[in-house]
Write a protein that holds these residues in place. Structure first.
Motif, PDB file in Angstrom:
ATOM      1  N   HIS A   1      50.605  40.939  33.646  1.00  0.00           N
ATOM      2  CA  HIS A   1      49.452  40.085  33.877  1.00  0.00           C
ATOM      3  C   HIS A   1      48.919  40.171  35.312  1.00  0.00           C
ATOM      4  N   SER A   2      49.835  40.209  36.292  1.00  0.00           N
ATOM      5  CA  SER A   2      49.396  40.226  37.700  1.00  0.00           C
ATOM      6  C   SER A   2      48.589  41.489  38.009  1.00  0.00           C
ATOM      7  N   ASP A   3      48.955  42.618  37.421  1.00  0.00           N
ATOM      8  CA  ASP A   3      48.204  43.860  37.643  1.00  0.00           C
ATOM      9  C   ASP A   3      46.824  43.784  36.980  1.00  0.00           C
ATOM     10  N   ILE A   4      46.787  43.148  35.806  1.00  0.00           N
ATOM     11  CA  ILE A   4      45.498  42.982  35.114  1.00  0.00           C
ATOM     12  C   ILE A   4      44.567  42.151  36.002  1.00  0.00           C
ATOM     13  N   GLN A   5      45.093  41.031  36.503  1.00  0.00           N
ATOM     14  CA  GLN A   5      44.275  40.143  37.337  1.00  0.00           C
ATOM     15  C   GLN A   5      43.774  40.860  38.591  1.00  0.00           C
ATOM     16  N   LYS A   6      44.654  41.638  39.222  1.00  0.00           N
ATOM     17  CA  LYS A   6      44.247  42.366  40.441  1.00  0.00           C
ATOM     18  C   LYS A   6      43.121  43.338  40.133  1.00  0.00           C
ATOM     19  N   SER A   7      43.235  44.062  39.032  1.00  0.00           N
ATOM     20  CA  SER A   7      42.201  45.052  38.693  1.00  0.00           C
ATOM     21  C   SER A   7      40.874  44.357  38.376  1.00  0.00           C
ATOM     22  N   ILE A   8      40.947  43.160  37.794  1.00  0.00           N
ATOM     23  CA  ILE A   8      39.719  42.415  37.490  1.00  0.00           C
ATOM     24  C   ILE A   8      39.064  41.914  38.780  1.00  0.00           C
ATOM     25  N   GLU A   9      39.896  41.496  39.741  1.00  0.00           N
ATOM     26  CA  GLU A   9      39.337  41.035  41.027  1.00  0.00           C
ATOM     27  C   GLU A   9      38.611  42.169  41.744  1.00  0.00           C
ATOM     28  N   VAL A  10      39.177  43.371  41.700  1.00  0.00           N
ATOM     29  CA  VAL A  10      38.544  44.527  42.346  1.00  0.00           C
ATOM     30  C   VAL A  10      37.216  44.856  41.655  1.00  0.00           C
ATOM     31  N   LEU A  11      37.248  44.833  40.323  1.00  0.00           N
ATOM     32  CA  LEU A  11      36.030  45.108  39.556  1.00  0.00           C
ATOM     33  C   LEU A  11      34.952  44.046  39.819  1.00  0.00           C
ATOM     34  N   ALA A  12      35.367  42.781  39.849  1.00  0.00           N
ATOM     35  CA  ALA A  12      34.412  41.688  40.081  1.00  0.00           C
ATOM     36  C   ALA A  12      33.778  41.814  41.471  1.00  0.00           C
ATOM     37  N   ALA A  13      34.562  42.225  42.446  1.00  0.00           N
ATOM     38  CA  ALA A  13      34.025  42.386  43.808  1.00  0.00           C
ATOM     39  C   ALA A  13      32.918  43.437  43.816  1.00  0.00           C
ATOM     40  N   LYS A  14      33.135  44.510  43.063  1.00  0.00           N
ATOM     41  CA  LYS A  14      32.129  45.573  42.960  1.00  0.00           C
ATOM     42  C   LYS A  14      30.856  45.031  42.282  1.00  0.00           C
ATOM     43  N   MET A  15      31.034  44.272  41.211  1.00  0.00           N
ATOM     44  CA  MET A  15      29.875  43.717  40.506  1.00  0.00           C
ATOM     45  C   MET A  15      29.158  42.687  41.374  1.00  0.00           C
TER      46      MET A  15
ATOM     47  N   GLU B   1      24.336  40.785  43.407  1.00  0.00           N
ATOM     48  CA  GLU B   1      23.908  39.710  44.304  1.00  0.00           C
ATOM     49  C   GLU B   1      22.430  39.887  44.640  1.00  0.00           C
ATOM     50  N   GLY B   2      21.650  38.839  44.446  1.00  0.00           N
ATOM     51  CA  GLY B   2      20.230  38.900  44.791  1.00  0.00           C
ATOM     52  C   GLY B   2      19.358  39.601  43.766  1.00  0.00           C
TER      53      GLY B   2
ATOM     54  N   LYS C   1      18.990  37.817  37.217  1.00  0.00           N
ATOM     55  CA  LYS C   1      20.218  37.336  36.552  1.00  0.00           C
ATOM     56  C   LYS C   1      20.524  38.153  35.303  1.00  0.00           C
ATOM     57  N   PRO C   2      21.673  38.841  35.259  1.00  0.00           N
ATOM     58  CA  PRO C   2      21.985  39.626  34.064  1.00  0.00           C
ATOM     59  C   PRO C   2      22.512  38.771  32.917  1.00  0.00           C
ATOM     60  N   LEU C   3      22.451  39.340  31.730  1.00  0.00           N
ATOM     61  CA  LEU C   3      23.034  38.714  30.541  1.00  0.00           C
ATOM     62  C   LEU C   3      24.281  39.511  30.155  1.00  0.00           C
ATOM     63  N   PHE C   4      25.442  38.857  30.183  1.00  0.00           N
ATOM     64  CA  PHE C   4      26.662  39.505  29.723  1.00  0.00           C
ATOM     65  C   PHE C   4      26.742  39.368  28.206  1.00  0.00           C
TER      66      PHE C   4
ATOM     67  N   LYS D   1      35.142  34.251  35.843  1.00  0.00           N
ATOM     68  CA  LYS D   1      35.674  33.320  36.854  1.00  0.00           C
ATOM     69  C   LYS D   1      35.634  33.918  38.252  1.00  0.00           C
ATOM     70  N   ASN D   2      35.574  35.254  38.326  1.00  0.00           N
ATOM     71  CA  ASN D   2      35.567  35.939  39.621  1.00  0.00           C
ATOM     72  C   ASN D   2      34.175  36.359  40.079  1.00  0.00           C
ATOM     73  N   LEU D   3      33.128  35.997  39.327  1.00  0.00           N
ATOM     74  CA  LEU D   3      31.771  36.414  39.712  1.00  0.00           C
ATOM     75  C   LEU D   3      31.083  35.325  40.541  1.00  0.00           C
ATOM     76  N   THR D   4      30.325  35.755  41.549  1.00  0.00           N
ATOM     77  CA  THR D   4      29.661  34.804  42.434  1.00  0.00           C
ATOM     78  C   THR D   4      28.147  34.739  42.216  1.00  0.00           C
ATOM     79  N   PHE D   5      27.587  35.689  41.443  1.00  0.00           N
ATOM     80  CA  PHE D   5      26.144  35.675  41.193  1.00  0.00           C
ATOM     81  C   PHE D   5      25.861  34.926  39.890  1.00  0.00           C
ATOM     82  N   GLN D   6      24.638  34.460  39.721  1.00  0.00           N
ATOM     83  CA  GLN D   6      24.281  33.738  38.502  1.00  0.00           C
ATOM     84  C   GLN D   6      24.098  34.703  37.333  1.00  0.00           C
ATOM     85  N   CYS D   7      24.571  34.282  36.175  1.00  0.00           N
ATOM     86  CA  CYS D   7      24.496  35.148  35.009  1.00  0.00           C
ATOM     87  C   CYS D   7      24.535  34.303  33.749  1.00  0.00           C
TER      88      CYS D   7
END
Ligand code: IMP
Ligand code: MG
Length: 182
Positions: A17-31, A36-37, A40-43, A59-65
């Motif tokens: 689980h910890s590796d999954i979470q880390k990989s999601i955090e890295v991916l979310a940072a890229k997104m 940003e700016g 607003k995308p639709l998931f 939970k890791n995204l900072t932009f509106q969607c």
């Protein structure tokens, strides 16, 4: 080593689980950087397999969607059948919008290619693909998989949303088919 039994098969832990979470955090940072700016995308989350990934990603995204769900099916047992059926339709308007498909795993890519086409046919302005897992050895299609959290070998896995004939979705780790006892 921790093992689980589903139907007639045994699986052993392969991605904690910890590796999954880390990989999601890295991916979310890229997104976060990419969107940003921007408009607003639709998931569009692909049920059932993507439910855990969608939750942790958002939970890791900072932009509106916005978020919508779709249900399709292509797998029977442990291999892809190659054809997909739209089971539960989209409830959001996609015309002219920036859409991001959220998949648990891209294997042969049959599902993603069909979904991409379906969303473009409905008039989406742009369709990007985001997946927790990609099997690069199996994926030979032209649709670009822009956002990938982890690449894995061509093995059958379960857990963290993924199932073997509907069992195994609830585990927080990812397990691989254990062939050592066969
Ligand atoms: P594709 O259409 O062959 O790319 O398969 C995509 C769908 O099949 C995914 O959304 C999953 O639901 C399912 N799938 C593919 N590989 C696996 C696996 O290793 N374990 C469980 N389900 C899988
Ligand atoms: Mg799926």
């Amino acid at each position: 080593m921790e093992r689980i039994h589903l139907h007639d098969k045994t699986f052993r832990i392969c991605i904690p689980h910890s590796d999954i979470q880390k990989s999601i955090e890295v991916l979310a940072a890229k997104m976060n950087k990419d969107f940003e700016g921007k408009e607003k995308p639709l998931f569009v989350s692909v049920l059932n397999g993507s439910f855990m990934f969608t939750s942790d990603l958002l939970k890791n995204l900072t932009f509106q969607c916005e978020l919508s769900f779709i249900k399709v099916s292509s797998y029977a047992g442990t291999s892809s059948t190659g054809e997909i059926k739209e089971i539960m339709g989209l409830t959001s308007e996609v015309k002219g919008r920036s859409v991001i498909i959220v998949e648990d795993i891209v294997d042969t890519g049959a599902t993603i290619v069909e979904l991409h086409k379906m969303l473009m046919d409905k008039g989406a302005g742009e369709v990007n693909v985001c997946t927790l897992l990609l099997k690069p050895e199996a994926y030979k299609k032209d649709v670009k998989i822009k956002y990938v959290a982890m690449e894995i070998p061509n093995d059958f896995i379960v857990g963290y949303g993924l199932d073997y004939d509907e069992l195994g979705r609830q585990y927080k780790d990812i397990y691989v088919l254990d062939t050592s006892g066969e």
